[in-house]
Design an enzyme around this catalytic site. Structure first.
Site, PDB file in Angstrom:
ATOM      1  N   SER A  65       0.951 -15.912 -26.205  1.00  0.00           N
ATOM      2  CA  SER A  65       1.317 -14.973 -25.148  1.00  0.00           C
ATOM      3  C   SER A  65       0.981 -13.544 -25.554  1.00  0.00           C
ATOM      4  CB  SER A  65       2.814 -15.082 -24.827  1.00  0.00           C
ATOM      5  OG  SER A  65       3.130 -16.357 -24.301  1.00  0.00           O
ATOM      6  N   THR A 102       8.301 -27.374 -27.666  1.00  0.00           N
ATOM      7  CA  THR A 102       9.305 -26.974 -26.678  1.00  0.00           C
ATOM      8  C   THR A 102       9.719 -28.159 -25.822  1.00  0.00           C
ATOM      9  OG1 THR A 102       8.432 -24.721 -26.609  1.00  0.00           O
ATOM     10  CG2 THR A 102       9.742 -25.444 -24.723  1.00  0.00           C
ATOM     11  N   ASN A 151       7.632 -17.779 -23.159  1.00  0.00           N
ATOM     12  CA  ASN A 151       6.407 -17.163 -23.669  1.00  0.00           C
ATOM     13  C   ASN A 151       6.010 -17.868 -24.952  1.00  0.00           C
ATOM     14  OD1 ASN A 151       5.832 -14.650 -21.908  1.00  0.00           O
ATOM     15  ND2 ASN A 151       8.046 -14.566 -22.285  1.00  0.00           N
ATOM     16  N   GLU A 152       5.147 -18.855 -24.804  1.00  0.00           N
ATOM     17  CA  GLU A 152       4.751 -19.702 -25.920  1.00  0.00           C
ATOM     18  C   GLU A 152       3.722 -18.995 -26.810  1.00  0.00           C
ATOM     19  OE1 GLU A 152       6.445 -22.141 -26.549  1.00  0.00           O
ATOM     20  OE2 GLU A 152       6.819 -23.501 -24.883  1.00  0.00           O
ATOM     21  N   PRO A 153       3.447 -19.550 -28.003  1.00  0.00           N
ATOM     22  CA  PRO A 153       2.423 -18.961 -28.869  1.00  0.00           C
ATOM     23  C   PRO A 153       1.130 -18.700 -28.106  1.00  0.00           C
ATOM     24  CG  PRO A 153       3.569 -20.681 -30.050  1.00  0.00           C
ATOM     25  CD  PRO A 153       4.095 -20.713 -28.637  1.00  0.00           C
TER      26      PRO A 153
END
Length: 643
Positions: A179, A194, A175-177
């Protein structure tokens, strides 16, 4: 501060084993351990107790599992308990957080492969109870697949225990920035940072998938219990943001602030930016030992942008440090004390200056000529991290030995190896071995492990570069030692465990040389972990050799690698460099040609190693200057290790 109701059983166990203090800055319960191993064992036992409790009740235990380096020792301990204590996984259903997309299950970088390699192949879990997002599902079926994965989790009543790591973007799962707090299982595009962090495992950024399947933040937050693991200095900044920052989609881990049964389990390095660790005087009354005083006064100097000798009583009082003056008296006296302490760390004689009073110097004056071992985890850490000090030791007449602990062959790209072997082909056109190596390198697939011949070639490349660099510094070839510790020689990114064979090799060299000084890499932020294993090998060797009489005269100095420098208050010896010495260090690094221009393991920093080294050394010198000390071109820093 957000107050939370913390599960009492969990709170007692973690408080007893780790360091926990609730402060007004922190919004998530967290505990700090001396080592990640100790912490991992405790987490594994919490999971095991849950499995047994559920088994006694005749219930299924639903575990949410993570991948990456953080949970590896948790899985090792669970496997040990299965083998030695009868822990059964027959009542366990698992759901993995995420998987790269697209990726085949037989790809050694897939999380399917990871989980079976580290856990599932070694316990009695039923195959049908293992759930890992499928990296081979077709594009047209992907959306429905994610919905079905979500529904399957719900069909078991949700997750009982969710294990997490944290990425440097603040992601949990993938869940990346950006999300959403209520997001479910879905496909996502991976953040650049990532992918950079994953690049070493994939042997280059270009090989890292751009997408992944991940459980959503909402899915994770429905778990009844959440434990997040974070190890190492690289995680310190994001851990602080997650625990102390405002809740934000830009740092998805902050969403855990609203979960009432979450614990962050940290090692010392990962906790180092937390307010209660970095500046404890802002949190509570302190017991002011010498190290804490130095740390606090340096912090105040940097905060106020004043050198030591210009700090006033008002500066101390205005910034929460009045208690230190009640012990030390006026600021004037404390300032002079700290000025002298840091001044005494500076020396142009890292092996000690002969025939002088050494009471205020970091090293002894006698013996005038010392036997020195510089341990270098990889075949370039010596010149990158302490090239100026290395040259100074040689120039000042000490008997210097360099010991390269690993071959570093995995860091030689296939393209670089092919270049060298094609030159060899010109010189030796009839060699079938050369033809075999060329054929392998040209046809190598992403899952192929280097053959023994290719590994020998890559090792030879790194040895030759190391000898060229040490000759430039002035070291005779017979003082260069290639240890090739066995733990490293797997041919893959994943290394073996430290064994008696590794430690024996270390002991034999130390016992043979009987050094007065040992220099070693104390940089635990190395992105592929080799530095830590090499340091552990040294520490184990020192334990064994400590009773030997010559070890009473041996001092150990730790340097940092290419990624971080010691904090100023931690520095026990600062070796200044002139502009000419900086250039000489740069040239010695250049001899490591296979590690220039696109090196595989440079982490998230695109600068070449020589640039990083110079920038870091100049930054250290500037910190000394800003404290009111001498103005040098650059400084290499060391911390003494007492064994």
């Amino acid at each position: 501060m957000i107050n939370k109701v913390i599960n009492k059983t969990k709170e007692i166990s973690y408080r007893e084993a780790g360091k926990f203090e609730e402060t007004r800055f922190e919004k998530i319960h967290n505990v700090i351990f001396e080592s990640s191993t100790e912490a991992s064992i405790l987490v594994a036992h919490e999971i095991a107790n849950l499995i047994r409790r559920k088994e006694e009740l005749g219930e299924v235990c639903v575990l949410g599992l993570a991948t990456g380096s953080s949970p590896v020792k948790v899985y090792e301990e669970l496997v040990r308990m299965h083998r030695e204590e009868g822990l059964s996984f027959k009542n366990v259903v698992t759901f993995n957080l995420d998987e790269y997309y697209p990726i085949d299950v037989d790809n050694i970088q897939s999380y399917y492969y990871f989980m079976h390699d580290h856990l599932f192949n070694h316990v009695d879990i039923l195959h049908e109870n293992i759930n890992i997002p499928d990296g081979t599902v077709s594009d047209q079926d992907l959306h429905q697949y994610c919905i079905d994965y979500e529904m399957k989790i719900q069909s078991y009543g949700g997750i009982d225990f969710q294990l997490l790591g944290i990425g440097r973007t603040g992601h949990i799962g993938f869940n990346e920035p950006g999300s959403h707090i209520n997001s479910g299982t879905r496909a996502i595009t991976l953040d650049y940072i990532t992918r950079v962090d994953a690049a070493p495992a994939f042997l280059g950024l270009k090989n890292v998938p751009r997408k992944a399947i991940t459980m959503g933040v909402g899915t994770v937050r429905k778990a009844k219990r959440i434990v997040l693991l974070a190890w190492g200095i690289n995680k310190a900044d994001i851990v602080k943001q997650a625990i102390e920052g405002e809740m934000s989609s830009q740092v998805p881990a902050t969403y855990l602030q609203e979960h009432d049964n979450t614990t962050f389990v940290l090692d010392i390095e990962a906790s180092s930016e937390l307010t209660r660790v970095k500046t404890p005087w802002l949190v509570k009354s302190c017991r002011w030992n010498d190290e804490l005083k130095c740390k606090a006064v340096i912090w105040l100097s940097e905060l106020t942008k004043k050198p030591f000798l210009k700090l006033t009583d008002k500066d101390y009082n205005d910034n929460g440090m009045s208690s230190i003056l009640t012990e030390e008296g006026a600021a004037y006296d404390l300032n002079i004390k700290m000025f002298n302490k840091m001044q005494h760390t500076i020396t142009g004689w890292p092996g000690g200056k002969p025939n002088v009073d050494d009471s205020n110097r970091p090293e002894r004056s006698e013996p005038a000529k010392k036997r020195v071992i510089i341990f270098s985890p990889h075949p370039d850490d010596d010149v990158i991290s302490m090239g100026g000090t290395f040259a100074r030791l040689v120039e000042q007449g000490h008997e210097v030995h360099v010991a390269y602990q690993t071959s570093g062959n995995i860091a030689v790209s296939n393209e670089e190896a092919l270049k060298f072997v094609e030159v060899s082909k010109v010189l030796n056109s009839n060699s079938t071995e050369v033809d075999s190596i060329i054929h392998f390198l040209k046809n190598k697939s992403k899952n192929d492990i280097d053959t023994l011949e290719v590994r020998k070639l890559k090792t030879t490349i790194r040895k030759s570069e190391s000898l060229a660099a040490t000759r430039y510094v002035g070291l005779p070839d017979e003082n260069v030692h290639f240890l090739e510790l066995p733990f490293y020689e797997t041919g893959t990114i994943k290394k073996g465990k430290l064994t008696e064979a590794d430690i024996r090799i270390m002991c034999e060299l130390i016992d043979d040389i009987k050094p007065h000084q040992i220099y070693a890499a104390g940089d635990l932020a190395d992105p592929h972990g080799t530095h830590k294993v090499c340091l552990d090998a040294l520490f184990e060797a020192l334990k064994i050799l400590k009773p030997e009489s010559y070890m009473k005269d041996c001092w150990v100095w730790l340097y940092r690698g290419a990624w971080h420098e010691w904090e100023t208050y931690q520095i026990d010896m600062a070796v200044p460099m002139s502009p000419d010495q900086v250039l000489k260090k740069r040239q010695s690094i250049f001899y490591h040609q296979s590690q220039k221009d696109g090196v595989m393991f440079q982490g998230d920093d695109n600068r070449e190693f020589w640039v990083r080294a110079e920038d870091r050394n100049r930054a250290t010198a500037k910190k000394y200057k800003d404290l009111g000390l001498a103005d040098y071109e650059a400084i290499e820093a060391f911390k003494r290790f007492y064994f």
